[in-house]
Design a protein around this motif. Structure first.
Motif, mmCIF file in Angstrom:
data_model
loop_
_atom_site.group_PDB
_atom_site.id
_atom_site.type_symbol
_atom_site.label_atom_id
_atom_site.label_comp_id
_atom_site.label_asym_id
_atom_site.label_seq_id
_atom_site.Cartn_x
_atom_site.Cartn_y
_atom_site.Cartn_z
ATOM 1 N N THR A 181 8.104 21.755 58.368
ATOM 2 C CA THR A 181 7.457 20.770 57.494
ATOM 3 C C THR A 181 7.125 21.384 56.146
ATOM 4 O OG1 THR A 181 6.536 19.630 59.407
ATOM 5 C CG2 THR A 181 5.500 19.187 57.285
ATOM 6 N N ASP B 120 6.676 12.700 57.866
ATOM 7 C CA ASP B 120 5.524 11.795 57.827
ATOM 8 C C ASP B 120 4.786 11.791 59.173
ATOM 9 O OD1 ASP B 120 4.009 10.233 56.198
ATOM 10 O OD2 ASP B 120 5.277 8.440 56.367
ATOM 11 N N LEU C 139 2.849 14.970 59.490
ATOM 12 C CA LEU C 139 1.650 14.961 58.647
ATOM 13 C C LEU C 139 0.545 14.102 59.259
ATOM 14 C CD1 LEU C 139 3.230 14.754 55.075
ATOM 15 C CD2 LEU C 139 2.261 16.754 56.214
ATOM 16 N N ASP C 140 0.926 13.048 59.964
ATOM 17 C CA ASP C 140 -0.075 12.213 60.639
ATOM 18 C C ASP C 140 -0.811 12.991 61.726
ATOM 19 O OD1 ASP C 140 0.457 9.977 59.109
ATOM 20 O OD2 ASP C 140 1.820 9.072 60.589
ATOM 21 N N CYS D 176 -0.909 16.580 61.928
ATOM 22 C CA CYS D 176 -1.320 17.953 61.587
ATOM 23 C C CYS D 176 -2.208 17.979 60.337
ATOM 24 C CB CYS D 176 -0.071 18.809 61.368
ATOM 25 S SG CYS D 176 -0.453 20.526 60.936
ATOM 26 N N PRO D 177 -3.502 18.262 60.489
ATOM 27 C CA PRO D 177 -4.405 18.286 59.333
ATOM 28 C C PRO D 177 -4.107 19.433 58.358
ATOM 29 C CG PRO D 177 -5.556 18.980 61.318
ATOM 30 C CD PRO D 177 -4.197 18.529 61.738
ATOM 31 N N CYS E 58 -1.049 20.779 57.581
ATOM 32 C CA CYS E 58 0.087 20.384 56.736
ATOM 33 C C CYS E 58 -0.287 19.215 55.833
ATOM 34 C CB CYS E 58 1.301 20.034 57.604
ATOM 35 S SG CYS E 58 2.032 21.484 58.410
ATOM 36 N N ARG E 59 -1.130 18.314 56.327
ATOM 37 C CA ARG E 59 -1.582 17.180 55.519
ATOM 38 C C ARG E 59 -2.373 17.684 54.300
ATOM 39 N NH1 ARG E 59 -3.138 14.172 59.524
ATOM 40 N NH2 ARG E 59 -5.267 14.954 59.599
ATOM 41 N N ALA F 122 0.066 19.169 51.870
ATOM 42 C CA ALA F 122 0.768 18.091 51.154
ATOM 43 C C ALA F 122 -0.122 17.504 50.062
ATOM 44 C CB ALA F 122 1.209 17.004 52.130
#
Length: 96
Positions: free
Chosen positions: A6, A27, A30-31, A33-34, A36-37, A40
């Motif tokens: 990711t 996407d 990301l939903d 994994c905090p 990686c979110r 991002a």
């Protein structure tokens, strides 16, 4: 998709250039994994900040000063005698 995979795709994800199936996979990650979110979100913020920077403008006289420097260099090369390969090699070996 792993965090490593990711992370490698985040820049393309932010720029919206990933193919739709890959984008959907990122996407989904990301939903879930905090970490990686957050990464991002940081990249989005950086991207927005960079877009707001003013583009540098070259000085008006830049092209003419480059042309002048090239003409001076060309004239200097025409006036200097051509050295043979042997002379060039000898000079090079002196500096080695």
């Amino acid at each position: 998709m792993s965090c490593e995979e990711t992370t490698e795709l985040l820049s393309q994800f932010i720029d919206d250039v990933l193919p739709l199936p890959v984008r959907a996979t990122v996407d989904e990650h990301l939903d879930r994994c905090p970490v990686c979110r957050a990464h991002a979100a940081e990249l989005r913020s950086l991207s927005r900040s960079l877009r707001q920077l003013a583009r540098p403008v070259a000085p008006l006289e830049l092209a003419s000063s480059i042309t002048d420097a090239l003409m001076i260099e060309a004239a200097a090369r025409q006036q200097s005698p051509q050295r043979s390969f042997r002379q060039q090699l000898a000079l090079w070996l002196e500096h080695v």
